[in-house]
Scaffold this active site. Structure first.
Site, short mmCIF file in Angstrom:
data_model
loop_
_atom_site.label_atom_id
_atom_site.label_comp_id
_atom_site.label_asym_id
_atom_site.label_seq_id
_atom_site.Cartn_x
_atom_site.Cartn_y
_atom_site.Cartn_z
N SER A 249 0.86 -1.18 0.00
CA SER A 249 0.00 0.00 0.00
C SER A 249 0.90 1.23 0.00
O SER A 249 1.72 1.38 -0.91
CB SER A 249 -0.94 -0.03 1.21
N HIS B 135 -2.37 -0.83 -3.40
CA HIS B 135 -3.52 0.05 -3.23
C HIS B 135 -3.27 1.37 -3.96
O HIS B 135 -2.47 2.19 -3.51
CB HIS B 135 -3.77 0.32 -1.74
N ASP C 54 -4.33 -5.26 5.39
CA ASP C 54 -4.66 -6.04 4.19
C ASP C 54 -3.48 -6.96 3.86
O ASP C 54 -2.32 -6.55 3.89
CB ASP C 54 -4.95 -5.11 3.02
#
Length: 356
Positions: free
Chosen positions: A157, A183, A284
């Protein structure tokens, strides 16, 4: 087809070495079967089947790419070996190339189940030999693709794009498919693809819906949505492709979801899988790492990441095999790719009642 009073001649393709060795030994002990004494190289199944005038071909799942030619030059019944379950619909479609069944995973001789397995296998082979064959008039318009021997999933991310770029720069060509999930907003996906193309000679593509997983290809999952891996449809050949899905997430900024991608990889492909969690906020990738470990795969996380939340979440949950510095991660991936061989492990359970 052979006369009932003569042995059935069998050509065995490129099965996993231990499986092939035990299968050859098993059939050579049976008077009703005669094994061709050589192993065909890739691309030579059809020529050797015709040369030896065999009655049956046993191939692995990746050997399906040669069966269209076999059906042209020497049509005989075919049975596939796979260490994983093969979809019945796909095999039924493949009957046009005389594929009538599959067997596997293999049962080792020392297993208490081997005696029953042996009878089950011989009966299945005999049943396949009795099947009618079709002489193909033309090769298919769209042939099959090679299957990757393993899957590597890179997830990140905040700070993840730079980390992925650093890792990809040092990756060597291999038979693994490399999936990248960072992300990002959708408009920045192509920018990441372009950045990766500048640092590697490996093919890098934007993972649009229906992108096929092939050996050595790097597929970047589009930002702003969720991508999973599913079995390809509309073809008799075994392959896997990307698919966009709708999914509600507690953290809507985690798009594409690393958890969903990793879970779908191990659930769909059955291939040796390596999960790599890089720099990023949140957690995540933790449940994806859990899924990979549960299916016998490996997970590594980045040490001293620019943003340590995601790697630390996996580490604290106990799902990381190792915590490595960014400079050491490419070497680990390269070694994993060298070792990745589907179907190497012998499974000690089976169900004789399993049907297509």
């Amino acid at each position: 087809m052979s006369n009932p009073s003569t042995p059935v001649s069998v050509l065995i393709g490129n099965l996993p070495p231990l499986v092939r060795e035990e299968l050859v030994c098993l059939l050579r002990r049976e008077p009703a079967w005669q094994v061709v004494p050589v192993q065909p190289a890739r691309g030579r199944i059809a020529a050797m089947a015709r040369q030896y005038q065999v009655d049956l071909v046993i191939a692995d799942e990746s050997g399906m790419m040669e069966l269209a030619e076999l059906a042209q030059v020497h049509p005989v019944p075919v049975i596939l070996y796979s260490a994983f379950s093969l979809g019945g619909a796909r095999l039924r479609q493949a009957t046009r190339w005389n594929v009538h069944d599959y067997f596997g995973p293999w049962i080792p001789q020392e297993s208490p189940s081997f005696s029953d397995w042996r009878l089950y296998l011989l009966q299945k082979l005999q049943s396949v030999v009795a099947q009618p064959v079709t002489f193909a008039q033309a090769l298919p318009e769209a042939g099959p693709t090679s299957l990757p021997s393993g899957i590597v999933v890179l997830g990140g991310s905040t700070g993840g794009s730079a980390a992925v770029e650093s890792v990809v720069h040092q990756l060597l060509p291999s038979n693994c498919a490399i999936l990248v999930a960072v992300h990002l907003p959708a408009v920045f996906t192509q920018t990441l693809v372009d950045r990766l193309r500048r640092v590697t000679s490996l093919p890098v593509v934007n993972g649009k819906a229906g992108t096929i997983l092939t050996p050595g290809k790097i597929i970047v999952m589009p930002g702003g949505g969720n991508t999973t891996i599913k079995t390809a449809t509309g073809t008799p050949w075994i392959s896997w492709q990307t698919s966009f899905i709708e999914a509600e997430l507690h953290a809507p900024n985690n798009l594409p979801s690393i958890d969903l991608l990793m879970q779908s990889v191990v659930q769909t492909t059955g291939r040796p899988t390596l999960g790599v969690i890089l720099s990023g906020l949140g957690n995540d990738g933790t449940q994806g790492a859990r899924a990979i470990r549960q299916r016998g795969g490996q997970v590594i996380v980045q040490r001293e990441a620019a943003v340590a939340a995601m790697p630390q979440s996996v580490l604290q949950a106990g799902y990381a095999d190792q915590e490595l510095s960014l400079k050491d991660i490419p070497g680990y991936i390269n070694q994993f790719a060298l070792r990745a061989r589907p179907g190497r492990r012998l499974v000690s359970s089976f169900s004789p009642a399993t049907q297509l």
